[in-house]
Design a protein around this motif. Structure first.
Motif, short mmCIF file in Angstrom:
data_model
loop_
_atom_site.label_atom_id
_atom_site.label_comp_id
_atom_site.label_asym_id
_atom_site.label_seq_id
_atom_site.Cartn_x
_atom_site.Cartn_y
_atom_site.Cartn_z
N THR A 235 0.84 -1.19 0.00
CA THR A 235 0.00 0.00 0.00
C THR A 235 0.87 1.24 0.00
O THR A 235 2.09 1.17 0.13
N ASP A 236 0.25 2.38 -0.10
CA ASP A 236 0.93 3.67 -0.11
C ASP A 236 1.55 3.96 1.26
O ASP A 236 0.87 3.86 2.28
N GLU A 237 2.83 4.32 1.28
CA GLU A 237 3.51 4.59 2.55
C GLU A 237 2.86 5.75 3.29
O GLU A 237 2.74 5.71 4.52
N ALA A 238 2.42 6.77 2.58
CA ALA A 238 1.79 7.92 3.24
C ALA A 238 0.50 7.51 3.96
O ALA A 238 0.21 8.00 5.05
N ALA A 239 -0.24 6.59 3.37
CA ALA A 239 -1.46 6.12 4.02
C ALA A 239 -1.13 5.34 5.29
O ALA A 239 -1.81 5.49 6.31
N LEU A 240 -0.08 4.54 5.23
CA LEU A 240 0.36 3.82 6.43
C LEU A 240 0.82 4.81 7.52
O LEU A 240 0.49 4.64 8.70
N GLU A 241 1.56 5.83 7.12
CA GLU A 241 2.03 6.84 8.08
C GLU A 241 0.86 7.49 8.80
O GLU A 241 0.85 7.61 10.04
N THR A 242 -0.13 7.90 8.03
CA THR A 242 -1.31 8.56 8.61
C THR A 242 -2.04 7.63 9.55
O THR A 242 -2.42 8.02 10.66
N ARG A 243 -2.22 6.40 9.13
CA ARG A 243 -2.97 5.44 9.94
C ARG A 243 -2.25 5.14 11.25
O ARG A 243 -2.86 5.13 12.33
N VAL A 244 -0.95 4.90 11.18
CA VAL A 244 -0.18 4.58 12.39
C VAL A 244 -0.10 5.81 13.30
O VAL A 244 -0.30 5.70 14.52
#
Length: 184
Positions: free
Chosen positions: A54-63
């Motif tokens: 998945t998109d790293e930015a989406a993971l960053e936001t979620r975490v």
């Protein structure tokens, strides 16, 4: 299902007893978010996990949002996949094998950095300390360590956006841990 290995780099936690995020709690949180093979490295905010690509930015936001919800304070999070972490380690412009790990650091940036970002830093003034830019990364050679580095201070004032620094041992370990976690 194919998964991909990532490292989450948390900025500014567990420093001087402030903004405490116990690693066991971080592992539990990442597992609750549905990530697999969750491991942490040191107490300074390094976690490795697998996820469907998945998109790293989406993971960053979620975490980041989950950490704020759980612990009550915001934490900047950078997420990078194994290929990126390996490429940063492999591209080191300094002789990492012949230096002490405390002498070599990588600052990871949320966004690309250019020489223009650091043009006001007179690098010659700080010799023998030195730095080089990479892909969303800055390599810093600080022979007396990061804590005594005047160049690190100057670079920090010049930097823009979210960034977090790791010593060479951690850089190498994160590349290793993501290589042995999940499938690439």
């Amino acid at each position: 299902m194919t998964t991909k290995a990532y490292a989450a780099l948390l900025r500014g936690i567990n420093v001087g007893g402030h903004r405490k995020v116990p690693m066991a709690d971080l592992r539990a949180l990442l597992t609750e978010l549905g990530y697999g093979d969750v491991r942490t490295h040191l107490q300074s905010g390094n976690a490795v996990f697998t996820s469907v690509p998945t998109d790293e930015a989406a993971l960053e936001t979620r975490v980041s949002q989950a950490i704020e919800d759980r612990f009550g304070f915001p934490v900047d999070v950078l997420v990078r996949d194994h290929a990126y972490l390996r490429a940063v380690a492999d591209a080191c412009p300094f002789p990492a094998a012949s230096l002490e790990p405390k002498q070599l650091h990588v600052t990871y940036f949320a966004n690309p950095v250019t020489a223009a970002d650091f043009a006001k830093v007179d690098a010659e003034r700080f010799l023998p300390e030195d730095f080089r830019l990479g892909d969303r990364a800055l390599y810093l050679y600080a022979p007396d360590g990061l804590g005594r580095s005047k160049l690190a201070d100057a670079l920090g004032r010049a930097a823009r956006g979210v960034a977090t620094t790791r010593n060479w041992n951690t850089v190498a370990k994160l590349a290793e841990l993501t290589a042995s976690t999940g499938q690439e």
